[in-house]
Design an enzyme around this catalytic site. Structure first.
Site, PDB file in Angstrom:
ATOM      1  N   GLY A 175      34.354  44.933  44.543  1.00  0.00           N
ATOM      2  CA  GLY A 175      35.791  45.162  44.344  1.00  0.00           C
ATOM      3  C   GLY A 175      36.465  46.012  45.395  1.00  0.00           C
TER       4      GLY A 175
ATOM      5  N   ASP B  40      37.603  50.127  43.566  1.00  0.00           N
ATOM      6  CA  ASP B  40      38.878  49.409  43.495  1.00  0.00           C
ATOM      7  C   ASP B  40      39.807  50.003  42.443  1.00  0.00           C
ATOM      8  OD1 ASP B  40      37.226  48.555  41.416  1.00  0.00           O
ATOM      9  OD2 ASP B  40      37.430  46.423  41.824  1.00  0.00           O
TER      10      ASP B  40
ATOM     11  N   ASP C 268      39.213  52.603  35.509  1.00  0.00           N
ATOM     12  CA  ASP C 268      39.601  52.070  34.196  1.00  0.00           C
ATOM     13  C   ASP C 268      39.081  53.031  33.126  1.00  0.00           C
ATOM     14  OD1 ASP C 268      40.412  50.392  32.143  1.00  0.00           O
ATOM     15  OD2 ASP C 268      38.771  48.989  32.386  1.00  0.00           O
TER      16      ASP C 268
ATOM     17  N   LYS D 270      44.308  52.966  36.140  1.00  0.00           N
ATOM     18  CA  LYS D 270      45.026  52.528  34.941  1.00  0.00           C
ATOM     19  C   LYS D 270      45.555  53.728  34.181  1.00  0.00           C
ATOM     20  CE  LYS D 270      43.156  48.009  34.291  1.00  0.00           C
ATOM     21  NZ  LYS D 270      42.418  47.061  33.460  1.00  0.00           N
TER      22      LYS D 270
ATOM     23  N   ASP E  44      38.709  40.821  41.166  1.00  0.00           N
ATOM     24  CA  ASP E  44      38.462  39.423  40.812  1.00  0.00           C
ATOM     25  C   ASP E  44      38.708  39.129  39.336  1.00  0.00           C
ATOM     26  OD1 ASP E  44      36.121  40.884  39.864  1.00  0.00           O
ATOM     27  OD2 ASP E  44      35.226  38.906  39.533  1.00  0.00           O
TER      28      ASP E  44
ATOM     29  N   ARG F 163      39.857  37.568  44.820  1.00  0.00           N
ATOM     30  CA  ARG F 163      39.695  38.808  45.592  1.00  0.00           C
ATOM     31  C   ARG F 163      40.471  38.771  46.900  1.00  0.00           C
ATOM     32  NH1 ARG F 163      35.438  41.672  43.184  1.00  0.00           N
ATOM     33  NH2 ARG F 163      33.720  40.420  42.390  1.00  0.00           N
TER      34      ARG F 163
HETATM   35  P1  5GP Z   1      35.391  51.642  34.721  1.00  0.00           P
HETATM   36  O1  5GP Z   1      33.931  51.993  34.832  1.00  0.00           O
HETATM   37  O2  5GP Z   1      36.341  52.665  35.274  1.00  0.00           O
HETATM   38  O3  5GP Z   1      35.770  51.196  33.341  1.00  0.00           O
HETATM   39  O4  5GP Z   1      35.573  50.289  35.474  1.00  0.00           O
HETATM   40  C1  5GP Z   1      35.693  50.145  36.767  1.00  0.00           C
HETATM   41  C2  5GP Z   1      35.342  48.711  37.112  1.00  0.00           C
HETATM   42  O5  5GP Z   1      35.796  47.756  36.130  1.00  0.00           O
HETATM   43  C3  5GP Z   1      36.067  48.364  38.366  1.00  0.00           C
HETATM   44  O6  5GP Z   1      35.269  48.644  39.501  1.00  0.00           O
HETATM   45  C4  5GP Z   1      36.351  46.894  38.212  1.00  0.00           C
HETATM   46  O7  5GP Z   1      35.257  46.157  38.700  1.00  0.00           O
HETATM   47  C5  5GP Z   1      36.414  46.649  36.727  1.00  0.00           C
HETATM   48  N1  5GP Z   1      37.821  46.573  36.269  1.00  0.00           N
HETATM   49  C6  5GP Z   1      38.454  47.445  35.461  1.00  0.00           C
HETATM   50  N2  5GP Z   1      39.720  47.074  35.255  1.00  0.00           N
HETATM   51  C7  5GP Z   1      39.912  45.922  35.943  1.00  0.00           C
HETATM   52  C8  5GP Z   1      41.039  45.053  36.134  1.00  0.00           C
HETATM   53  O8  5GP Z   1      42.162  45.236  35.625  1.00  0.00           O
HETATM   54  N3  5GP Z   1      40.842  43.974  36.926  1.00  0.00           N
HETATM   55  C9  5GP Z   1      39.644  43.697  37.525  1.00  0.00           C
HETATM   56  N4  5GP Z   1      39.577  42.614  38.280  1.00  0.00           N
HETATM   57  N5  5GP Z   1      38.558  44.507  37.379  1.00  0.00           N
HETATM   58  C10 5GP Z   1      38.696  45.608  36.588  1.00  0.00           C
HETATM   59 MG    MG Z   2      34.062  46.773  40.374  1.00  0.00          MG
END
Ligand code: 5GP
Ligand code: MG
Length: 183
Positions: free
Chosen positions: A43, A99, A102, A130, A158, A164
């Site tokens: 990402g 990227d 979340d 987010k 993606d 991407r």
């Molecule tokens: P976290 O561990 O912070 O929940 O997630 C991070 C990963 O979840 C990011 O590196 C990404 O790969 C994926 N992710 C979280 N939200 C999104 C989104 O809105 N779109 C996409 N394409 N990937 C997301």
């Molecule tokens: Mg990722």
């Protein structure tokens, strides 16, 4: 591909200007010494390639593959390291790039591992964050843009491996997601 997009959230020019500013911020914070950049695949590759080319400083680049589990296994909150080796980070100043922030689990787990491995300093940069409560206690040092709590694609992000290469960040049409069916 562009026909699958419902809405552009952040266009190419806006991303480009913000990424330039982020490069300046990084340069100001790491005034000297070799910097080690760790890019989370896949990402962060588009964001990292634009950001790092704007940093006029010696740096080394390493990439890491991690898997974070969502959906059915969300409650376990596990992050797996998929590479057979881990970069040597002991005593280094590290800039970790992803990227999007979340739940925060990915960045939290990787930053913790970097500290365990002896990194001297760990800063983190994400293109997007987010606007929601994090499940892991983590804040990114550099954030490109805050976005709402919706699923976005483009500029490295993606959906099922696609989109991407879109030059902007946008939201898919609901029918595209429906047509794709369950994961
Ligand atoms: P976290 O561990 O912070 O929940 O997630 C991070 C990963 O979840 C990011 O590196 C990404 O790969 C994926 N992710 C979280 N939200 C999104 C989104 O809105 N779109 C996409 N394409 N990937 C997301
Ligand atoms: Mg990722």
């Amino acid at each position: 591909m562009q026909g699958d997009i419902q809405r552009v959230l952040i266009d190419e020019g806006v991303i480009s200007r913000r990424v330039s500013r982020m490069a300046e911020e990084v340069q100001a914070d790491f005034p000297e010494g070799p910097l080690l950049v760790i890019v989370l695949l896949k990402g962060a590759m588009v964001f990292a390639s634009d950001l790092l080319r704007r940093i006029a400083r010696p740096l080394e680049i390493e990439c890491l593959n991690v898997a974070s589990y969502h959906g059915a296994t969300e409650s376990c909150g596990r992050v797996d390291f998929l590479d057979r080796t881990f970069p040597r980070v002991a005593g280094r100043s590290v800039l970790l790039l992803d990227d999007i922030l979340d739940t925060g689990r990915t960045l939290h787990a990787v930053a913790a591992r970097l500290r365990d491995e002896g990194a001297k300093e760990v800063r983190t940069g994400v293109l997007l964050a987010k606007d929601k409560a994090r499940e892991a206690d983590v804040r990114a040092t550099y954030v490109g843009f805050e976005v709402g709590d919706e699923f976005v694609v483009g500029y490295g992000l993606d959906f099922r491996g696609r989109y991407r290469n879109l030059p902007f960040v946008g939201v898919l049409k609901p029918e595209v997601v429906e047509r794709a069916g369950p994961p």
